[in-house]
Every structure is written in C-alpha cells, then in structure tokens.
Design an enzyme around this catalytic site. Structure first.
Site, PDB file in Angstrom:
ATOM      1  N   PRO A 220       0.077 -44.865  -5.719  1.00  0.00           N
ATOM      2  CA  PRO A 220       0.684 -46.015  -6.391  1.00  0.00           C
ATOM      3  C   PRO A 220       0.363 -45.975  -7.886  1.00  0.00           C
ATOM      4  CG  PRO A 220      -0.621 -46.699  -4.483  1.00  0.00           C
ATOM      5  CD  PRO A 220      -0.924 -45.250  -4.730  1.00  0.00           C
ATOM      6  N   GLU A 221       1.395 -46.060  -8.716  1.00  0.00           N
ATOM      7  CA  GLU A 221       1.191 -46.117 -10.155  1.00  0.00           C
ATOM      8  C   GLU A 221       1.456 -47.546 -10.615  1.00  0.00           C
ATOM      9  OE1 GLU A 221       2.312 -42.876 -12.551  1.00  0.00           O
ATOM     10  OE2 GLU A 221       2.294 -41.440 -10.917  1.00  0.00           O
TER      11      GLU A 221
END
Ligand SMILES: [Zn+2]
Length: 269
Positions: free
Chosen positions: A2-3
């Site tokens: 997840p960014e």
C-alpha cells in the site's frame, strides 16, 4: 505494497464508519506485528473516535485519550464489518465499536504496525518531509533541497525526508510524465524540470486517490473492492511494451534496488 493513495483511500473508506462512534473493545491476536503492540492501546476502549487523519503512510485514529497509529506495512488492510463475522487467519487486530461493527486489520506478512500516542507525536512520524499534496511541497522547496545532490532524482523524490509518500510506482510514473530520466542527478534538474515534476507528482497521486488506489494483489479498499489505478499506468511494469508517447520500448533498470521503468527517448538525462 500500500502506498500513499491506498492509505488515503483506506482513511476515506473507514472514516464515515468510525468518526463519532464509541470503541467497545480492542482485540489483538498477535503480540507483535513489525513492532510489539503496546498495551496502552487498550486505553482506546470506551473512547469516542474524534477523527481519522493521515501523516505520510500512517493513519491516526484519534480519541480524547490518545491515538492509535496504524501502518499497513507490505500487506495490511482495514475493513469495516459486522462484529459477528468470525475473524480469518491473518486478522490480527479488531477494534470493535459499540454499534456492533468492527474495524478489522488483516496483515498476512505482519510488516504493519499498531502503535500508541498520547499527544499525536511519535518517533515514527518525526523527520518526515512535507505532504506531497500540500502547498508546502513545491518546486522552490525541492529545488533548494536538491542543490549539489548527486543521488538519482528517482531515489531523491522517494526519500521520505524530502517528501513523504512518493512510492515506487508514483516515482516512475511522474518522472515519465515530466520527461525526466530517472538516473539524472537530483542536483542537475533545472527549475523548469522541478516545476514539471512537482505538478506530475501531485497529479499522479491525486488521480490514484480519486480512482481508489492502485490495484495490487495485497490491497483491497475498506469496502473490499479493489482500486482501479493500474489501468492508468504508463510505464510501471511495462518493460518491452511500446512507450505511449513515442512507441519505442519501455526499458527497465534498478535504482536503489527498486525496479525502474522509463523511455530512453522521452525522458532526458
Ligand atoms: Zn517514449
């Protein structure tokens, strides 16, 4: 992994279900994720969720007693479910609400974190650069930071001390859109190139947030639907495919051990 856009999409997804609701119980099914889970988090029981904010890739679940600081690590996700639904194998944390719902944290690889802060400060949040979507992050700021820096511009924009949350996908995409070669020394960019790059970084992150985050195998939105940003990628993961601008082949190399995709024609050294 997840960014920033995925974390922001998670924040937006869970917020309406949590803000104003009373926390009934916290359950941890593991003593440790990336770090030990602090017992102080139990202080959240009986508190009302006042707000959910984001700093870099950390979410802060804020109450009058203090905040839970949550990081999704490599494979973490948050979902809001009916509390009666039995937890699955990798469901390590339950934040149960008095209204019968539960915020459930799933993390197969356990690189995420649940931390405690009384006052909103924590060592993990210190020394972080500005948020990329704020006015604090602008061409003048980053150009000044880059003076005499020999490090590749791609590594430079991925340094959280320079600016937070520009992950690998978004660094690749914004450098392509700005026409800047990823190996160019950060100190060699012109003022015009920094202006273009800052605009493209903001644009690519904003678009990804609006579209619900990039689809990666480990990411699901708070409601369980995947994001759709992967359809918009121009160079990331496209080695050998035609460049969307000049039709030449997209090339790949490693910079700081991260996969880097670029067009040697369209991106200037
Ligand atoms: Zn090209």
């Amino acid at each position: 992994m997840p960014e920033l856009p995925e974390v922001e999409v998670s924040r937006m997804g869970i917020s309406p279900h949590l803000i104003g609701e009373k926390i009934a119980k916290l359950t941890f099914r593991t003593p440790k994720l990336r770090w030990d889970i602090p017992v102080e988090l139990k202080k959240l029981e009986g508190q009302v969720v006042r707000n959910i904010t984001r700093r870099a890739k950390y979410l802060l679940i804020e109450t009058d007693a203090g905040s839970a600081i949550v990081h999704l690590g490599m494979s973490g996700s948050l979902r809001v479910l009916d509390a009666e639904i039995a937890p699955g194998k990798h469901d390590h944390v339950d934040l149960k609400l008095a209204n019968g719902k539960v915020l459930r944290y799933n993390d197969p690889r356990r690189f995420g974190a649940w931390l405690w802060s009384e006052d909103g400060h924590h060592s993990v949040l210190e020394n972080a650069g500005p948020e990329p979507l704020t006015d604090e992050f602008n061409a003048e700021y980053i150009a000044a930071k880059a003076i005499n820096k020999k490090v590749a511009v791609k590594q430079f924009i991925m340094d959280n001390k320079v600016v937070v949350g520009v992950g690998n996908i978004y660094a690749n995409e914004s450098l392509f859109s700005a026409g800047i070669h990823p190996t160019k020394a950060a100190g060699q960019l012109t003022e015009r190139q920094w202006q273009l790059l800052v605009v493209e970084i903001k644009q690519v992150l904003d678009t990804a947030i609006k579209q619900g985050g990039t689809t990666l195998k480990d990411f699901a939105q708070a409601d369980g639907k995947p994001g759709y940003f992967a359809q918009e990628l121009q160079v990331y993961g496209k080695k050998g495919e035609p460049c969307p601008q000049c039709a030449g082949p997209i090339e790949e190399l490693k910079i700081g051990q991260r996969n880097t995709f670029f067009c040697n024609q369209c991106q200037k050294k």
